[in-house]
Design an enzyme around this catalytic site. Structure first.
Site, PDB file in Angstrom:
ATOM      1  N   HIS A  14     -16.449   9.625  -0.210  1.00  0.00           N
ATOM      2  CA  HIS A  14     -16.611   9.080   1.150  1.00  0.00           C
ATOM      3  C   HIS A  14     -15.977   7.691   1.271  1.00  0.00           C
ATOM      4  O   HIS A  14     -16.387   6.888   2.115  1.00  0.00           O
ATOM      5  CB  HIS A  14     -18.096   8.999   1.543  1.00  0.00           C
ATOM      6  CG  HIS A  14     -18.872  10.238   1.230  1.00  0.00           C
ATOM      7  ND1 HIS A  14     -19.015  11.265   2.125  1.00  0.00           N
ATOM      8  CD2 HIS A  14     -19.505  10.629   0.099  1.00  0.00           C
ATOM      9  CE1 HIS A  14     -19.729  12.242   1.563  1.00  0.00           C
ATOM     10  NE2 HIS A  14     -20.025  11.871   0.328  1.00  0.00           N
ATOM     11  N   SER A  35       8.430  -7.893   7.707  1.00  0.00           N
ATOM     12  CA  SER A  35       8.241  -7.800   9.147  1.00  0.00           C
ATOM     13  C   SER A  35       9.199  -8.783   9.808  1.00  0.00           C
ATOM     14  O   SER A  35       9.505  -9.833   9.251  1.00  0.00           O
ATOM     15  CB  SER A  35       6.795  -8.157   9.487  1.00  0.00           C
ATOM     16  OG  SER A  35       6.715  -8.642  10.810  1.00  0.00           O
ATOM     17  N   LYS A  51       4.551 -10.721   5.497  1.00  0.00           N
ATOM     18  CA  LYS A  51       4.315  -9.283   5.301  1.00  0.00           C
ATOM     19  C   LYS A  51       5.237  -8.628   4.281  1.00  0.00           C
ATOM     20  O   LYS A  51       6.420  -8.918   4.208  1.00  0.00           O
ATOM     21  CB  LYS A  51       4.507  -8.537   6.635  1.00  0.00           C
ATOM     22  CG  LYS A  51       3.458  -8.835   7.685  1.00  0.00           C
ATOM     23  CD  LYS A  51       2.061  -8.404   7.287  1.00  0.00           C
ATOM     24  CE  LYS A  51       1.896  -6.901   7.302  1.00  0.00           C
ATOM     25  NZ  LYS A  51       1.779  -6.361   8.649  1.00  0.00           N
ATOM     26  N   GLU A  93       4.389   5.108   3.516  1.00  0.00           N
ATOM     27  CA  GLU A  93       4.009   5.362   4.914  1.00  0.00           C
ATOM     28  C   GLU A  93       4.889   6.443   5.527  1.00  0.00           C
ATOM     29  O   GLU A  93       4.416   7.356   6.209  1.00  0.00           O
ATOM     30  CB  GLU A  93       4.145   4.075   5.742  1.00  0.00           C
ATOM     31  CG  GLU A  93       3.070   3.049   5.466  1.00  0.00           C
ATOM     32  CD  GLU A  93       3.332   1.771   6.250  1.00  0.00           C
ATOM     33  OE1 GLU A  93       2.957   1.723   7.424  1.00  0.00           O
ATOM     34  OE2 GLU A  93       3.928   0.834   5.681  1.00  0.00           O
TER      35      GLU A  93
END
Ligand code: ARG
Length: 459
Positions: free
Chosen positions: A163, A284, A290, A297
């Protein structure tokens, strides 16, 4: 040279009284994408021609001419000199037209006892067989990379989750080997699917077979097919082998996507478990701090694309009456894209995985946060004679005491533990530590380093 195939309306017969509309031509043509099957089309044609000659359906001279013409065509294609023509619709008609242009009548005899329907089914199977072999190789390369990293982290403790809550400590090596198993089953599925891809449709002709005395076994042998299709209608029309491949490919991408999701999470500041090599990340344009894990992804995103292709092929097939329908021309782009996506993804991942840098301290700290050894304490009490449900209750109290004071279970004193249950003795600390917990899980397939080491050897 006025080949009868030069003008599309004459590609089939003199039956057509007006040229095909330009948009219809573009709409129906497949050469833009099926030309990548050219080598396999030529292989199939050569095997067919050799068999026709052996059966004395064409002459030895015709065969020699066809072989000579095909050598030249292969060279032209390889060098980029081959002129693909939209008006010749597909890879099959383009190559045949060029052959006839080069060698004359022998080129026109090649199509004896054959139809584009069994020809295209043969080409796709040959193409897919090669793609499967390349994918299986890449799956094994990725598994080897995962094993390498796992071998270096047999003892590295991290939290195991259920979980997405800290559950029990595991080792990073054990975690990575879970993916080795998944990709192992994927490779097995691919190899299994290959047997059903590897059957010869040629000889089915348009749909009903042919009256020429073809030796289909000879063609199958030459092309490395394991068997000859047993029903001509089925051979030219079903694409279940491609669908099956896309289903196996979807599972590969589901596994890749799960791994990607973990890499993205682990690389986030909240986890801080790993860093990926810079060459797999991008920055970024606005936030200078970043470093984004773009490759995992995108892989996660591309899994949607591959699953979409599986769906497209299923829907493509479901409404088709026997036998061949032009609908089937729509099988190629999803199939090609599926194989391309898999190969690129697996190749990138094999390299990227090797570059994972592990922050073992962050992993251990995270494992310490979630009372990951609570089950071990319960098991300890059971071994001291308590029924499991009572032990479970005692440990719940221990966890409560810890969360009140912000400590890990291993930080409780022996007196505090004894107060919870008198069965507790000093040896309890052997199981309360992360290391003790992990080391004790020596069941076959468990997370103990001794077991993980056993599972490192290739299956
Ligand atoms: N380009 C076609 C395909 O991909 C080849 C078979 C065409 N057959 C036909 N009867 N029009 O399916």
């Amino acid at each position: 040279m006025s080949s009868s195939l030069d003008r599309k309306q004459q590609a089939w017969s003199a039956l057509f009284s007006e040229p095909v509309d330009a948009l219809v031509q573009r709409y129906t043509a497949s050469v833009g994408f099926d030309k990548r099957m050219a080598t396999f089309d030529i292989q199939g044609s050569l095997a067919h021609a050799r068999m026709l000659a052996a059966q004395r359906i064409i002459s030895a001279q015709d065969l020699a001419d066809i072989e000579r013409g095909m050598v030249q065509i292969e060279q032209e294609i390889a060098s980029g000199a081959f002129e693909w023509k939209l008006e010749l619709e597909d890879v099959h008609l383009n190559i045949e037209a060029r052959l006839t242009q080069l060698i004359g009548d022998a080129g026109k005899r090649l199509h004896t006892g054959r139809s584009r329907n069994d020809q295209v089914a043969t080409d796709i199977r040959l193409w897919l067989r090669a793609a499967i072999d390349a994918i299986v190789d890449q799956l094994e390369a990725l598994r080897a990379a995962l094993r390498e990293v796992a071998a270096a982290h047999v003892d590295t403790i991290m939290p195991g989750f259920t979980h997405l809550q800290v559950a029990q400590p595991v080792t990073f090596g054990h975690h990575l080997l879970a993916y080795v198993e998944m990709f192992g089953r994927d490779a097995e599925r691919m190899r299994d699917c290959r047997h059903r891809v590897n059957r010869l449709p040629l000889g089915a002709a348009a749909l009903a077979g042919t009256s020429y005395p073809l030796d289909r076994e000879q063609v199958a042998r030459e092309l490395g097919f394991e068997a000859v299709s047993r029903n001509s209608l089925d051979a030219v029309s079903d694409r279940d082998f491609a669908i099956e491949f896309c289903a196996a490919a979807s599972l590969v991408m589901v596994h890749v996507s799960r791994l990607s999701e973990e890499l993205v999470l682990w690389m986030s500041q909240a986890f801080g478990f790993i860093a990926l090599p810079d060459r797999y990340c991008t920055g970024s344009s606005i936030m200078p701090q970043k470093k984004n894990p773009d490759v995992p992804e995108l892989a996660r995103g591309k899994s949607g694309r591959v699953i979409g292709h599986l769906n497209a092929l299923l829907v493509l097939m479901k409404g088709q009456p026997l036998a061949y329908n032009k609908d089937n021309q729509e099988d190629k782009e999803p199939l090609f894209d599926t194989a391309d996506t898999l190969l690129d993804t697996l190749t990138l991942f094999a390299d990227m995985v090797r570059g994972i840098r592990v922050n073992a301290a962050a992993m251990e700290a995270a494992a310490l946060k979630g009372y990951a050894t609570a089950t071990d304490l319960a098991d300890y009490l059971v071994k001291k004679g308590l029924p499991f449900r009572d032990a479970h209750e005692v440990v719940a109290h221990a966890v409560r005491a810890c969360s009140a004071s912000g400590r890990d279970l291993a930080a409780l004193s022996l007196d505090e533990l004894k107060a919870l249950n008198p069965a507790v003795e000093a040896d309890v600390f052997e199981v309360l530590t992360l290391r003790g917990s992990v080391d004790s899980r020596r069941v076959y397939g468990g997370t103990a380093p001794s077991e993980v080491r056993r599972m490192l050897s290739p299956d």
